[in-house]
Design an enzyme around this catalytic site. Structure first.
Site, PDB file in Angstrom:
ATOM      1  CG  LEU A 166      -2.015  -1.033   1.315  1.00 29.05           C
ATOM      2  CD1 LEU A 166      -2.628  -1.040   2.720  1.00 29.05           C
ATOM      3  CD2 LEU A 166      -3.085  -0.749   0.261  1.00 29.05           C
ATOM      4  NE  ARG A 198       1.671   6.095 -11.050  1.00 22.55           N
ATOM      5  CZ  ARG A 198       0.593   5.937 -11.799  1.00 22.55           C
ATOM      6  NH1 ARG A 198       0.142   6.937 -12.515  1.00 22.55           N
ATOM      7  NH2 ARG A 198      -0.037   4.772 -11.843  1.00 22.55           N
ATOM      8  CB  ILE A 238       0.783   0.699  -5.284  1.00 21.79           C
ATOM      9  CG1 ILE A 238       1.079   1.955  -4.452  1.00 21.79           C
ATOM     10  CG2 ILE A 238      -0.419  -0.047  -4.671  1.00 21.79           C
ATOM     11  CD1 ILE A 238      -0.078   2.959  -4.403  1.00 21.79           C
ATOM     12  CB  SER A 239       2.563  -3.464  -8.502  1.00 23.61           C
ATOM     13  OG  SER A 239       3.375  -3.674  -7.374  1.00 23.61           O
TER      14      SER A 239
HETATM   15  N1  LIG Z   1      -5.218   7.207  -6.429  1.00 22.90           N
HETATM   16  C1  LIG Z   1      -4.013   6.863  -5.976  1.00 22.90           C
HETATM   17  N2  LIG Z   1      -3.777   5.633  -5.484  1.00 22.90           N
HETATM   18  C2  LIG Z   1      -2.583   5.314  -5.019  1.00 22.90           C
HETATM   19  N3  LIG Z   1      -1.508   6.130  -5.042  1.00 22.90           N
HETATM   20  C3  LIG Z   1      -1.682   7.360  -5.536  1.00 22.90           C
HETATM   21  C4  LIG Z   1      -2.936   7.773  -6.003  1.00 22.90           C
HETATM   22  N4  LIG Z   1      -2.803   9.059  -6.435  1.00 22.90           N
HETATM   23  C5  LIG Z   1      -1.543   9.423  -6.239  1.00 22.90           C
HETATM   24  N5  LIG Z   1      -0.857   8.419  -5.691  1.00 22.90           N
HETATM   25  C6  LIG Z   1       0.597   8.476  -5.448  1.00 22.90           C
HETATM   26  O1  LIG Z   1       1.175   7.667  -6.458  1.00 22.90           O
HETATM   27  C7  LIG Z   1       2.035   6.708  -5.903  1.00 22.90           C
HETATM   28  C8  LIG Z   1       1.735   5.322  -6.471  1.00 22.90           C
HETATM   29  O2  LIG Z   1       2.209   5.188  -7.748  1.00 22.90           O
HETATM   30  P1  LIG Z   1       2.445   3.753  -8.349  1.00 22.90           P
HETATM   31  O3  LIG Z   1       2.955   3.954  -9.707  1.00 22.90           O
HETATM   32  O4  LIG Z   1       3.296   3.006  -7.412  1.00 22.90           O
HETATM   33  O5  LIG Z   1       0.981   3.136  -8.361  1.00 22.90           O
HETATM   34  S1  LIG Z   1       0.445   1.857  -9.147  1.00 22.90           S
HETATM   35  O6  LIG Z   1       1.423   0.797  -8.986  1.00 22.90           O
HETATM   36  O7  LIG Z   1       0.250   2.227 -10.522  1.00 22.90           O
HETATM   37  O8  LIG Z   1      -0.848   1.546  -8.497  1.00 22.90           O
HETATM   38  C9  LIG Z   1       1.819   6.706  -4.445  1.00 22.90           C
HETATM   39  O9  LIG Z   1       3.127   6.672  -3.899  1.00 22.90           O
HETATM   40  P2  LIG Z   1       3.522   5.728  -2.670  1.00 22.90           P
HETATM   41  O10 LIG Z   1       2.892   6.372  -1.466  1.00 22.90           O
HETATM   42  O11 LIG Z   1       5.024   5.817  -2.661  1.00 22.90           O
HETATM   43  O12 LIG Z   1       3.034   4.344  -2.908  1.00 22.90           O
HETATM   44  C10 LIG Z   1       1.062   7.964  -4.127  1.00 22.90           C
HETATM   45  O13 LIG Z   1       1.951   8.929  -3.627  1.00 22.90           O
HETATM   46  N1  LIG Z   2      10.099   0.217   8.697  1.00 26.29           N
HETATM   47  C1  LIG Z   2       9.499   1.373   8.976  1.00 26.29           C
HETATM   48  N2  LIG Z   2       9.104   1.637  10.221  1.00 26.29           N
HETATM   49  C2  LIG Z   2       8.488   2.790  10.507  1.00 26.29           C
HETATM   50  N3  LIG Z   2       8.214   3.752   9.595  1.00 26.29           N
HETATM   51  C3  LIG Z   2       8.581   3.527   8.337  1.00 26.29           C
HETATM   52  C4  LIG Z   2       9.236   2.331   7.954  1.00 26.29           C
HETATM   53  N4  LIG Z   2       9.466   2.377   6.639  1.00 26.29           N
HETATM   54  C5  LIG Z   2       8.979   3.552   6.220  1.00 26.29           C
HETATM   55  N5  LIG Z   2       8.455   4.251   7.216  1.00 26.29           N
HETATM   56  C6  LIG Z   2       7.823   5.569   7.130  1.00 26.29           C
HETATM   57  O1  LIG Z   2       6.580   5.378   6.491  1.00 26.29           O
HETATM   58  C7  LIG Z   2       6.311   6.448   5.623  1.00 26.29           C
HETATM   59  C8  LIG Z   2       6.064   5.907   4.219  1.00 26.29           C
HETATM   60  O2  LIG Z   2       7.249   5.344   3.736  1.00 26.29           O
HETATM   61  P1  LIG Z   2       7.517   5.256   2.193  1.00 26.29           P
HETATM   62  O3  LIG Z   2       8.810   4.546   2.018  1.00 26.29           O
HETATM   63  O4  LIG Z   2       7.383   6.602   1.572  1.00 26.29           O
HETATM   64  O5  LIG Z   2       6.313   4.326   1.726  1.00 26.29           O
HETATM   65  P2  LIG Z   2       5.724   4.049   0.294  1.00 26.29           P
HETATM   66  O6  LIG Z   2       6.846   4.216  -0.684  1.00 26.29           O
HETATM   67  O7  LIG Z   2       5.240   2.644   0.364  1.00 26.29           O
HETATM   68  O8  LIG Z   2       4.639   5.030   0.110  1.00 26.29           O
HETATM   69  C9  LIG Z   2       7.491   7.381   5.708  1.00 26.29           C
HETATM   70  O9  LIG Z   2       7.179   8.434   6.584  1.00 26.29           O
HETATM   71  C10 LIG Z   2       8.595   6.517   6.276  1.00 26.29           C
HETATM   72  O10 LIG Z   2       9.493   7.264   7.032  1.00 26.29           O
END
Ligand SMILES: Nc1ncnc2c1ncn2[C@@H]1O[C@H](COP(=O)(O)OS(=O)(=O)O)[C@@H](OP(=O)(O)O)[C@H]1O
Ligand SMILES: Nc1ncnc2c1ncn2[C@@H]1O[C@H](COP(=O)(O)OP(=O)(O)O)[C@@H](O)[C@H]1O
Length: 320
Positions: A166, A198, A238-239
């Protein structure tokens, strides 16, 4: 250093007296693994035909209509294939004052492969093209420097570590920690981060299901290229769809696709909410947010699961 191209007759010149064609043969230094021309570059206007059997193993066949510079051609291939022999045959109408530019039609490098020869024995084969997706008449061009050679150079095995989970589960953090750890151990890595991609390659995609699927497909293809380059490619996105992740897995050889599920409950991710996106999604300001109003299909048979509960989460370094 590579030798400069020195035009001189190739080994087969003058033996057969075939009158119709002039032939350019470029032999490139033989390497230790595959055997070849004996470590010397030969770029020669042979003055007549030479068949593949007379030369060092034929690995390339070329033909074209424009002028060619044998030395430049040889240099080009030296750059490309400096570890073993490559022979290029360019057939030329004897009436023309200069030989033609080659266009690579087909080459072979594996022992036992049939040499590329046409029925006239000119060393020119028929183009074999195919239709791939929407592309018609496309031809796969290979290079004797392949994944094996690159992996030897880097002293590592190319692979893909695919981190799924997630938003907020810690994918990017883990990807960086893993990259740092591997780097410190002397391994070459590259991170493909969903968010980052992206900003460029995937900037034309949104978060609708079909765009997410295309996003995952593209990242899978790019990851495959990085693995082919010999790198440890860490994909972190996320995939959310099982079928797309599985399609990416199929792009790679067995055991070179390592799927890592960062299994962090939605509540934990939402509590972290470092970008404030969950808040916006709950407020209805972002539609189709993964885990809120868009699905996340957890892996059922991935290689590694990293479980993380509230207040009980390993550090990224120890996860790596
Ligand atoms: N609607 C929606 N759903 C999920 N995520 C969203 C959305 N809109 C923007 N974002 C931001 O885009 C990041 C996810 O991009 P991804 O390319 O990893 O997504 S996916 O694999 O195509 O589902 C994701 O980054 P991460 O938090 O690092 O996962 C979000 O910051
Ligand atoms: N192992 C961990 N324990 C606690 N917090 C974490 C851990 N890994 C990441 N975080 C925190 O969780 C948040 C999301 O991390 P991030 O790497 O950006 O996640 P994602 O790429 O899946 O969105 C950030 O604030 C990061 O500092």
């Amino acid at each position: 250093m590579l030798a400069k191209a020195v035009p001189r007759p190739c080994s087969g010149a003058g033996r057969h007296g075939a009158p119709a064609a002039r032939l350019w043969s470029v032999g490139v230094a033989g390497g230790p693994r595959r055997g070849g021309a004996g470590g010397r570059l030969v770029a020669a206007d042979a003055g007549e035909r030479m068949t593949g059997s007379e030369a060092v193993p034929v690995v390339a066949v070329a033909a074209g209509k424009q002028p060619v510079n044998g030395s430049a051609m040889a240099d080009k291939f030296l750059t490309m294939c400096n570890t073993w022999c490559i022979n290029i045959f360019v057939d030329v109408q004897s009436s023309k004052p200069t030989p033609p530019t080659w266009s690579l039609m087909e080459y072979e490098q594996q022992p036992g492969r049939k040499p590329c020869t046409d029925k006239n024995g000119l060393g020119i084969d028929k183009l074999v093209t195919s239709t791939v997706g929407k592309s018609t008449n496309v031809l796969w061009h290979d290079c004797p420097i392949g994944q094996f050679e690159r992996q030897e150079l880097l002293n590592q095995k190319g692979c893909v570590v695919w981190i799924t989970g997630l938003s907020g589960s810690g994918k990017s953090t883990l990807a960086c920690a893993l990259s740092r750890e591997l780097h410190s151990r002397g391994h070459l890595t590259y991170i493909l981060d969903g968010d980052n991609l992206r900003h460029g390659l995937n900037r034309d995609l949104c978060f609708e299901a079909k765009d997410r699927a295309e996003n995952i497909r593209r990242v899978g293809e790019v990851a495959k290229l990085f693995a082919d380059a010999g790198l440890i490619c860490i994909a972190s996105l996320i995939s959310p769809y099982r079928s797309e992740r599985s399609a990416c897995r199929k792009l790679l050889h067995n055991s070179t696709f390592i799927e890592v599920f960062l299994n962090v409950p939605l509540e934990v991710c939402e509590a972290r909410d470092p970008k404030g996106l969950y808040k916006l999604a709950r407020a209805g300001k972002i539609k189709g947010f993964t885990g809120i109003d868009d699905p996340y299909e957890a892996p059922s048979d991935c290689e590694i699961v990293i479980q993380c509960k509230a207040g009980d989460c390993a550090t990224p370094k120890s996860m790596a």
